[in-house]
Motif scaffolding. Structure first.
Motif, mmCIF file in Angstrom:
data_model
loop_
_atom_site.group_PDB
_atom_site.id
_atom_site.type_symbol
_atom_site.label_atom_id
_atom_site.label_comp_id
_atom_site.label_asym_id
_atom_site.label_seq_id
_atom_site.Cartn_x
_atom_site.Cartn_y
_atom_site.Cartn_z
ATOM 1 N N GLY A 1 0.708 -1.247 0.236
ATOM 2 C CA GLY A 1 0.007 -0.002 -0.027
ATOM 3 C C GLY A 1 0.851 1.179 -0.116
ATOM 4 O O GLY A 1 0.205 2.435 -0.152
ATOM 5 N N ASP A 2 2.230 1.032 0.151
ATOM 6 C CA ASP A 2 2.999 2.376 0.076
ATOM 7 C C ASP A 2 3.466 2.786 -1.180
ATOM 8 O O ASP A 2 4.340 3.555 -1.376
ATOM 9 N N GLY A 3 3.128 2.051 -2.151
ATOM 10 C CA GLY A 3 3.529 2.283 -3.615
ATOM 11 C C GLY A 3 3.084 3.838 -4.285
ATOM 12 O O GLY A 3 3.899 4.411 -4.894
ATOM 13 N N GLU A 4 2.207 4.434 -3.892
ATOM 14 C CA GLU A 4 1.797 5.555 -4.395
ATOM 15 C C GLU A 4 2.648 6.681 -3.830
ATOM 16 O O GLU A 4 3.293 7.617 -4.736
ATOM 17 N N ARG A 5 3.090 6.535 -2.621
ATOM 18 C CA ARG A 5 4.281 7.584 -2.247
ATOM 19 C C ARG A 5 5.496 7.317 -2.884
ATOM 20 O O ARG A 5 6.252 8.244 -3.349
ATOM 21 N N VAL A 6 5.900 6.080 -3.008
ATOM 22 C CA VAL A 6 7.386 5.543 -3.836
ATOM 23 C C VAL A 6 7.358 6.174 -5.197
ATOM 24 O O VAL A 6 8.111 6.867 -5.646
ATOM 25 N N LEU A 7 5.994 6.027 -5.834
ATOM 26 C CA LEU A 7 6.001 6.620 -7.174
ATOM 27 C C LEU A 7 5.912 8.021 -7.521
ATOM 28 O O LEU A 7 6.557 8.517 -8.160
ATOM 29 N N ALA A 8 5.425 8.730 -6.454
ATOM 30 C CA ALA A 8 5.480 10.045 -6.274
ATOM 31 C C ALA A 8 6.902 10.511 -6.202
ATOM 32 O O ALA A 8 7.238 11.610 -6.850
ATOM 33 N N ARG A 9 7.712 9.935 -5.252
ATOM 34 C CA ARG A 9 9.182 10.243 -5.277
ATOM 35 C C ARG A 9 9.948 9.926 -6.517
ATOM 36 O O ARG A 9 10.643 10.798 -7.031
ATOM 37 N N VAL A 10 9.587 8.739 -7.120
ATOM 38 C CA VAL A 10 10.222 8.560 -8.311
ATOM 39 C C VAL A 10 9.976 9.299 -9.342
ATOM 40 O O VAL A 10 10.793 9.618 -10.276
ATOM 41 N N ARG A 11 8.726 9.949 -9.456
ATOM 42 C CA ARG A 11 8.261 10.730 -10.594
ATOM 43 C C ARG A 11 8.898 12.100 -10.307
ATOM 44 O O ARG A 11 9.320 12.654 -11.273
#
Length: 356
Positions: free
Chosen positions: A199-209
């Motif tokens: 469930g932490d993927g949205e935070r991770v992808l925001a950082r990656v983006r």
């Protein structure tokens, strides 16, 4: 601020290497001799322990040369995803260049987490199974390490998926820009290992983006700068009506406008890189502004390169069309300029209004 001596030495080393060894074969020496593959990986995991400013330098040079190497997909997107997840087990192989990573993220042309439909469910054996299709996966056909964003009951999460495992089908695409390898990856019950927290993927992808947009902006600046150099050189050499075309006022104006666009893009890209290096809380704003502005500047300058070269600018023999295709392809990568302006507007609405 001016680049440090070490950063300038890095720039010189990358430029010389790409001049000696252009094309995809440059990745081996870039990873082995310069350590580009592990530039952003901490030293304790086998990397160089550098930051966004060093990545900025390398991306500028790769953009100038339109180098078809997996730096953005592997050394930036995949590496930053693993760092944000807190999963270090895969980092040494990426840092040494023994593995090439691909982050399978976009669906239906969108990099928004809300667009992710690839589903991850627990199987009867307790392991995760992924089903769905990913588009625009950088270097996805040749990657040896595959990180996939999928939706679970808890939200978006990231998974390591065996690149050639059962249930994984990789299709090499033929994009408009042939120097940027892309693939479509179809998953049908493929096994996956959860990376980080469910469930932490949205935070991770925001950082990656954010970090990916900052790096991509640097690449766009380097490519736009090279377009301008090629065009100025041609304007000095091409003679029309007994004079070099660069002596005509109309051509001078267009070159001057292109120069202003390149330098403005350079400033905003470098500002975003410094914000990333400083860990600024406003990084999303800087990244969105840089991706939008640099995308449009590169597209405009690449278009002028075609126009001011005249007939030769639309031939396969000249490099102008390659930069033009890279400009339009990179403008869509990680989201079109208008999308990043919407992100910027959303961020600015969160800033309290200052009372005069």
């Amino acid at each position: 601020m001016r680049p440090t001596e070490e950063q300038e030495e890095l720039r010189s080393a990358v430029r010389q290497l790409l001049a000696r060894q252009p094309g995809p074969d440059a990745w081996g020496p870039l990873a082995g001799q310069i350590g580009a593959a592990g530039l952003a990986v901490p030293e304790e995991h086998g990397g160089a322990g550098c930051g966004p400013l060093e990545v900025h330098v390398v991306m500028e040079e790769l953009g100038r040369a339109l180098a078809p190497v997996p730096f953005l997909g592997s050394a930036v997107l995949t590496t930053q995803a693993l760092l944000a997840c807190g999963d270090a087990a895969l980092l040494p192989a990426l840092a040494e260049g023994r593995a090439v990573g691909a982050l399978a993220w976009a669906e239906d042309g969108s990099w928004e987490p809300a667009a992710i439909r690839t589903a991850a469910h627990r199987g009867s054996d307790g392991g995760w199974r992924l089903t769905g299709t990913k588009d625009h996966v950088l270097d996805g056909a040749d990657a040896t390490l595959l990180v996939v964003a999928a939706r679970t009951a808890a939200g978006v999460a990231l998974f390591e998926v065996p690149a050639d495992g059962p249930g994984v089908r990789r299709e090499r695409l033929v994009p408009m820009d042939p120097t940027r390898a892309q693939a479509r990856i179809a998953l049908d019950g493929a096994a996956g290992r959860l990376l980080g927290a469910d469930g932490d993927g949205e935070r991770v992808l925001a950082r990656v983006r954010d970090l990916g947009s900052v790096a991509l902006a640097a690449e766009q600046v380097g490519a736009a700068e090279r377009c301008l150099e090629l065009t100025v050189a041609y304007a000095r050499e091409r003679v029309q009506f007994g004079r070099p075309i660069g002596s005509f006022q109309a051509v001078k104006h267009r070159l001057a406008d292109a120069y202003v666009q390149v330098e403005a893009a350079r400033s905003i890209a470098l500002g975003a890189a410094y914000a990333a290096a400083d860990g600024a809380a406003e990084l999303t704003r800087y990244a969105a502004a840089a991706k939008s502005a640099c995308s449009e500047a590169f597209s405009a300058v690449a278009g002028e390169t075609i126009q001011l070269h005249g007939g030769i600018g639309i031939t396969w023999e000249h490099d102008a069309h390659r930069y033009f295709k890279r400009a339009h392809g990179s403008a869509q990568l990680l989201g079109a300029p208008a999308e990043h302006r919407r992100r910027l507007a959303a961020e600015l609405e969160l800033v309290p209004r200052q009372v005069a």
